[in-house]
Design a protein around this motif. Structure first.
Motif, PDB file in Angstrom:
ATOM      1  N   LYS A 171      47.958  45.326  47.882  1.00  0.00           N
ATOM      2  CA  LYS A 171      47.293  44.400  48.158  1.00  0.00           C
ATOM      3  C   LYS A 171      45.827  44.392  48.055  1.00  0.00           C
ATOM      4  CE  LYS A 171      51.346  42.295  50.606  1.00  0.00           C
ATOM      5  NZ  LYS A 171      51.625  40.796  51.502  1.00  0.00           N
ATOM      6  N   GLN A 172      45.531  45.178  49.246  1.00  0.00           N
ATOM      7  CA  GLN A 172      43.765  44.246  48.790  1.00  0.00           C
ATOM      8  C   GLN A 172      43.856  45.176  47.367  1.00  0.00           C
ATOM      9  OE1 GLN A 172      42.922  46.355  52.283  1.00  0.00           O
ATOM     10  NE2 GLN A 172      43.149  44.403  54.144  1.00  0.00           N
ATOM     11  N   LYS A 173      44.008  46.160  47.218  1.00  0.00           N
ATOM     12  CA  LYS A 173      42.908  46.908  45.919  1.00  0.00           C
ATOM     13  C   LYS A 173      43.834  46.005  44.726  1.00  0.00           C
ATOM     14  CE  LYS A 173      43.989  51.615  43.587  1.00  0.00           C
ATOM     15  NZ  LYS A 173      44.528  53.405  43.993  1.00  0.00           N
ATOM     16  N   GLU A 174      44.991  45.243  44.674  1.00  0.00           N
ATOM     17  CA  GLU A 174      45.523  45.293  43.942  1.00  0.00           C
ATOM     18  C   GLU A 174      44.186  43.722  43.527  1.00  0.00           C
ATOM     19  OE1 GLU A 174      48.967  42.858  42.309  1.00  0.00           O
ATOM     20  OE2 GLU A 174      49.361  43.834  43.780  1.00  0.00           O
ATOM     21  N   GLU A 175      44.051  42.756  44.778  1.00  0.00           N
ATOM     22  CA  GLU A 175      43.434  42.185  44.943  1.00  0.00           C
ATOM     23  C   GLU A 175      42.195  42.282  44.059  1.00  0.00           C
ATOM     24  OE1 GLU A 175      43.842  38.816  45.272  1.00  0.00           O
ATOM     25  OE2 GLU A 175      46.121  39.008  45.493  1.00  0.00           O
ATOM     26  N   MET A 176      41.516  43.439  44.934  1.00  0.00           N
ATOM     27  CA  MET A 176      39.915  43.329  43.738  1.00  0.00           C
ATOM     28  C   MET A 176      40.165  44.400  43.006  1.00  0.00           C
ATOM     29  SD  MET A 176      39.374  46.582  47.487  1.00  0.00           S
ATOM     30  CE  MET A 176      37.577  47.195  46.126  1.00  0.00           C
ATOM     31  N   MET A 177      41.150  44.898  42.347  1.00  0.00           N
ATOM     32  CA  MET A 177      40.777  44.988  40.557  1.00  0.00           C
ATOM     33  C   MET A 177      41.758  43.742  40.091  1.00  0.00           C
ATOM     34  SD  MET A 177      43.635  48.183  40.443  1.00  0.00           S
ATOM     35  CE  MET A 177      43.856  47.786  38.832  1.00  0.00           C
ATOM     36  N   LYS A 178      42.084  42.425  40.579  1.00  0.00           N
ATOM     37  CA  LYS A 178      41.765  41.139  40.249  1.00  0.00           C
ATOM     38  C   LYS A 178      40.912  40.107  40.102  1.00  0.00           C
ATOM     39  CE  LYS A 178      47.463  40.285  40.849  1.00  0.00           C
ATOM     40  NZ  LYS A 178      48.163  39.478  41.645  1.00  0.00           N
TER      41      LYS A 178
ATOM     42  N   GLU B 265      37.991  41.848  40.444  1.00  0.00           N
ATOM     43  CA  GLU B 265      36.587  43.016  39.379  1.00  0.00           C
ATOM     44  C   GLU B 265      36.934  42.173  37.833  1.00  0.00           C
ATOM     45  OE1 GLU B 265      35.680  47.197  38.396  1.00  0.00           O
ATOM     46  OE2 GLU B 265      37.055  47.006  39.958  1.00  0.00           O
ATOM     47  N   VAL B 266      38.320  42.034  37.855  1.00  0.00           N
ATOM     48  CA  VAL B 266      38.943  41.580  35.952  1.00  0.00           C
ATOM     49  C   VAL B 266      38.116  40.246  36.174  1.00  0.00           C
ATOM     50  CG1 VAL B 266      40.311  41.443  34.694  1.00  0.00           C
ATOM     51  CG2 VAL B 266      40.463  43.469  35.871  1.00  0.00           C
ATOM     52  N   LEU B 267      38.487  39.720  37.403  1.00  0.00           N
ATOM     53  CA  LEU B 267      38.320  38.055  37.000  1.00  0.00           C
ATOM     54  C   LEU B 267      36.403  38.261  36.577  1.00  0.00           C
ATOM     55  CD1 LEU B 267      39.046  35.024  36.681  1.00  0.00           C
ATOM     56  CD2 LEU B 267      39.309  35.026  39.321  1.00  0.00           C
ATOM     57  N   HIS B 268      35.845  38.708  37.877  1.00  0.00           N
ATOM     58  CA  HIS B 268      34.242  38.875  37.705  1.00  0.00           C
ATOM     59  C   HIS B 268      34.069  39.071  36.025  1.00  0.00           C
ATOM     60  CE1 HIS B 268      30.925  38.859  38.954  1.00  0.00           C
ATOM     61  NE2 HIS B 268      30.577  40.203  39.454  1.00  0.00           N
ATOM     62  N   LYS B 269      34.083  40.188  35.582  1.00  0.00           N
ATOM     63  CA  LYS B 269      33.986  40.448  34.392  1.00  0.00           C
ATOM     64  C   LYS B 269      34.863  39.865  33.045  1.00  0.00           C
ATOM     65  CE  LYS B 269      34.896  45.698  35.206  1.00  0.00           C
ATOM     66  NZ  LYS B 269      35.322  47.306  34.762  1.00  0.00           N
ATOM     67  N   LEU B 270      35.272  39.237  33.778  1.00  0.00           N
ATOM     68  CA  LEU B 270      36.329  37.891  32.274  1.00  0.00           C
ATOM     69  C   LEU B 270      35.104  36.873  32.461  1.00  0.00           C
ATOM     70  CD1 LEU B 270      37.761  36.917  30.592  1.00  0.00           C
ATOM     71  CD2 LEU B 270      39.058  35.877  32.251  1.00  0.00           C
ATOM     72  N   GLN B 271      35.129  36.306  33.819  1.00  0.00           N
ATOM     73  CA  GLN B 271      33.484  34.897  34.017  1.00  0.00           C
ATOM     74  C   GLN B 271      32.226  35.600  33.636  1.00  0.00           C
ATOM     75  OE1 GLN B 271      34.087  34.138  38.522  1.00  0.00           O
ATOM     76  NE2 GLN B 271      35.967  33.599  37.813  1.00  0.00           N
ATOM     77  N   GLU B 272      31.731  36.360  33.274  1.00  0.00           N
ATOM     78  CA  GLU B 272      30.780  37.547  33.152  1.00  0.00           C
ATOM     79  C   GLU B 272      31.044  37.530  31.728  1.00  0.00           C
ATOM     80  OE1 GLU B 272      29.886  41.154  34.679  1.00  0.00           O
ATOM     81  OE2 GLU B 272      29.361  40.102  36.191  1.00  0.00           O
ATOM     82  N   SER B 273      31.625  37.825  31.148  1.00  0.00           N
ATOM     83  CA  SER B 273      31.604  37.867  29.685  1.00  0.00           C
ATOM     84  C   SER B 273      31.700  36.079  28.747  1.00  0.00           C
ATOM     85  CB  SER B 273      33.259  38.467  28.906  1.00  0.00           C
ATOM     86  OG  SER B 273      33.401  38.183  28.095  1.00  0.00           O
ATOM     87  N   GLU B 274      32.874  35.292  29.745  1.00  0.00           N
ATOM     88  CA  GLU B 274      32.517  34.733  29.296  1.00  0.00           C
ATOM     89  C   GLU B 274      31.234  33.316  29.946  1.00  0.00           C
ATOM     90  OE1 GLU B 274      35.384  32.215  31.908  1.00  0.00           O
ATOM     91  OE2 GLU B 274      37.354  32.864  30.386  1.00  0.00           O
ATOM     92  N   ALA B 275      30.901  33.566  30.506  1.00  0.00           N
ATOM     93  CA  ALA B 275      29.152  33.604  30.715  1.00  0.00           C
ATOM     94  C   ALA B 275      28.293  33.502  29.374  1.00  0.00           C
ATOM     95  CB  ALA B 275      29.030  33.585  32.006  1.00  0.00           C
ATOM     96  N   ARG B 276      28.132  34.897  29.386  1.00  0.00           N
ATOM     97  CA  ARG B 276      27.892  35.832  28.083  1.00  0.00           C
ATOM     98  C   ARG B 276      28.205  34.985  26.906  1.00  0.00           C
ATOM     99  NH1 ARG B 276      29.334  40.579  30.663  1.00  0.00           N
ATOM    100  NH2 ARG B 276      30.154  41.169  29.372  1.00  0.00           N
ATOM    101  N   VAL B 277      29.418  34.116  26.775  1.00  0.00           N
ATOM    102  CA  VAL B 277      29.867  34.133  25.436  1.00  0.00           C
ATOM    103  C   VAL B 277      28.994  32.949  25.166  1.00  0.00           C
ATOM    104  CG1 VAL B 277      31.663  33.213  24.500  1.00  0.00           C
ATOM    105  CG2 VAL B 277      31.534  35.318  25.301  1.00  0.00           C
TER     106      VAL B 277
END
Length: 545
Positions: free
Chosen positions: A404-411, A413-425
């Motif tokens: 679960k922790q690994k899954e949450e970390m992956m989520k 990380e994906v969410l963080h990358k998505l937020q960074e992408s949205e911030a860049r956009v």
């Protein structure tokens, strides 16, 4: 003393308000208004709700235009200072004193020459007015073309903005669809994992029931075998029971003492094991609870559903553990009861078998000791199995929590990358929006600059036409003065005046007609040879240059 452009100070807020004739004439000749070169500050261009970049863009644009206008105005002032103010009225009379036919002929010849000069000057002035009209038309056409190009560019920018907005909306829709698909996949995995855990739990329960049933059968068989042996020994021991009564009584007391000590030791050991098991269970429960609490804060809706199913499995497991504990406790109580019953039976048998030989009694004691040892070993194995099962469950829960922790970390990380992408956009969109506003403001300033330039040119041409008109009026006045002085040739002067009036009216009507039709048609009856096409070509060449 009046204010002059000769003393102009660019940093003085009142220097643009001049009063001297040559300075005022320079303003009129250049088509520049005093307010166009008035001193301004950057804050004068600030509008509510706008960025400071737009304010400074307007200020720099105004400052550059003001410097250019100042140079043009000062050059015009310098030219007027060198050449003087335009003189539109002549001084004195053009006729001298004299009489006779020779003087009249000389005067007529002189007048004819003056008329020819006037006609030539009138031709030049008409050509100048035509050239000015052609230049104005060319500038108006250029301004219209530039406005149309600017409108086309603005339309293209709007279409590009719409296309980018649609692209951004499509990208957002793809991201949402991807999120939804990932959530559904995670929920499906959680459901499959819960089903697999339930299946394994059912298999383990079935196996435990099977082993329990087998142990009960073996215990019953052993008990029946012991009862049979006891019956056999009963007949043998009755003969010697009396002989061994005293000795057995003494040994029985010793055995009771040892048995009490053994039971106390077993009870103490059982108590310690129970305390250790309780402590381990509490530590395990605390660890599970800590892990669950640590995970609970970061779980989303799909993870909560999985947690609820996991908690249901945990409740079932705990219920099963409680059931197993109760059954084990019942088995322990039954075993202890059975041991007590066996011990009671042995004591009764020992009372009946007092005379049994010491060897047989020792064998019985050994059998009893082996039975107790087997029970102890069985209890230890049962306890060990419980502990191993509990440890396996803890490891499984830890593995699940780690997953679960690994899954949450992956989520995360994906969410963080998505937020960074949205911030860049978003940053790119903001930058493009600022650039678009700046480009729009530049275009507006350039458009306004062209409009102002056209307006200044219009004022300058109006000034030139007014000077030309004044010159024509002055020339007409000169002619009228000459006619008044030439009373001797009044008839000729009247004819010339009429011709001049007709020509002036015809020229004015021709110029007005040209403004409406953009076509020059020389007035009928006026002997002025003007090459309109050559003037138009020269104006076009100068305009292109």
């Amino acid at each position: 003393m009046g204010k002059s452009l000769a003393d102009f100070n660019p940093d003085d807020s009142s220097s643009h308000m001049v009063t001297t004739p040559r300075s005022v004439e320079a303003y009129k000749a250049s088509g520049i208004l005093p307010k166009e070169i008035a001193l301004k500050q950057p804050t004068d261009f600030k509008e509510e709700g706008e960025d400071e970049g737009v304010m400074y863009l307007r200020y720099e644009h105004w400052k550059t235009g003001r410097d250019a206008l100042l140079r043009q105005l000062l050059q015009e002032y310098k030219r007027i200072c060198e050449n003087g103010l335009p003189a539109v009225r002549s001084q004195g009379s053009v006729f001298g004193q004299g009489s006779g036919d020779d003087k009249l002929e000389a005067l007529i010849a002189k007048e004819q020459r003056a008329i020819d000069v006037l006609k030539q000057r009138q031709k030049q002035e008409v050509e100048a007015m035509l050239a000015a009209q052609f230049r104005q038309q060319a500038m108006e056409r250029d301004a219209q073309i530039r406005l149309e190009k600017q409108a086309a560019r603005e339309r293209a920018l709007k279409e590009d903005a719409k296309r980018r907005q649609k692209e951004w909306e499509r990208l957002q829709a793809d991201i949402e669809a991807k999120k939804k698909a990932e959530a559904e996949q995670e929920a499906l995995k959680a459901k499959q994992l819960a089903a697999e855990n339930h299946r394994r739990e059912q298999e383990r329960i079935a196996y435990e029931k099977k082993m329990e049933k087998q142990r009960k059968v073996e215990a019953r068989a052993k008990e029946e075998e012991m009862l049979a042996r006891a019956a056999e020994r009963k007949a043998e021991t009755e003969a010697i029971f009396a002989k061994q009564q005293e000795k057995l009584e003494q040994r029985r007391n010793e055995m009771e003492q040892r048995d009490a000590e053994r039971r106390a030791a077993m009870e103490e050991k059982r108590r310690r094991r129970a305390e250790e098991a309780a402590i381990k269970a509490e530590i395990t429960a605390q660890r599970i609870e800590d892990n669950q609490q640590a995970q609970k804060a970061n779980q989303d809706r799909a993870t909560q559903l999985f947690e609820e199913k996991q908690e249901e499995t945990e409740r079932r497991r705990q219920a099963f553990e409680e059931q197993r504990r109760r059954e084990a406790e019942e088995r322990r109580l039954r075993a202890e009861q059975k041991a007590i019953e066996i011990e009671e039976a042995h004591r009764r048998m020992e009372e009946r078998e007092r005379h049994k030989q010491e060897v047989i009694l020792q064998k019985e004691q050994e059998v009893e000791e082996r039975l107790r040892e087997k029970q102890r070993i069985a209890a230890q194995r049962e306890e060990q199995k419980k502990q191993e099962a509990l440890e396996r469950e803890v490891k499984r829960l830890e593995a699940v929590n780690a997953a679960k922790q690994k899954e949450e970390m992956m989520k995360s990380e994906v969410l963080h990358k998505l937020q960074e992408s949205e911030a860049r956009v978003e940053m790119i969109q903001e930058h493009k929006e600022r650039e678009r506003k700046m480009a729009k403001e530049r275009a507006r300033l350039q458009k306004q600059e062209r409009i102002d330039a056209v307006e200044r040119l219009r004022r300058k041409e109006e000034y030139d036409r007014e000077i030309a008109r004044q010159k024509i009026e002055a020339d007409n006045e000169r002619i009228r003065e000459m006619k008044r002085q030439q009373e001797s040739i009044a008839q000729e002067r009247a004819k010339l005046k009429a011709e001049q009036d007709v020509q002036k009216q015809a020229l004015q009507e021709a110029m007005e007609k040209m403004k409406r039709t953009n076509v020059w048609e020389p007035p009928a009856g006026i002997d002025i040879d003007i090459d309109v096409e050559a003037i138009a070509r020269k104006v076009q060449a100068d305009h292109r240059g």
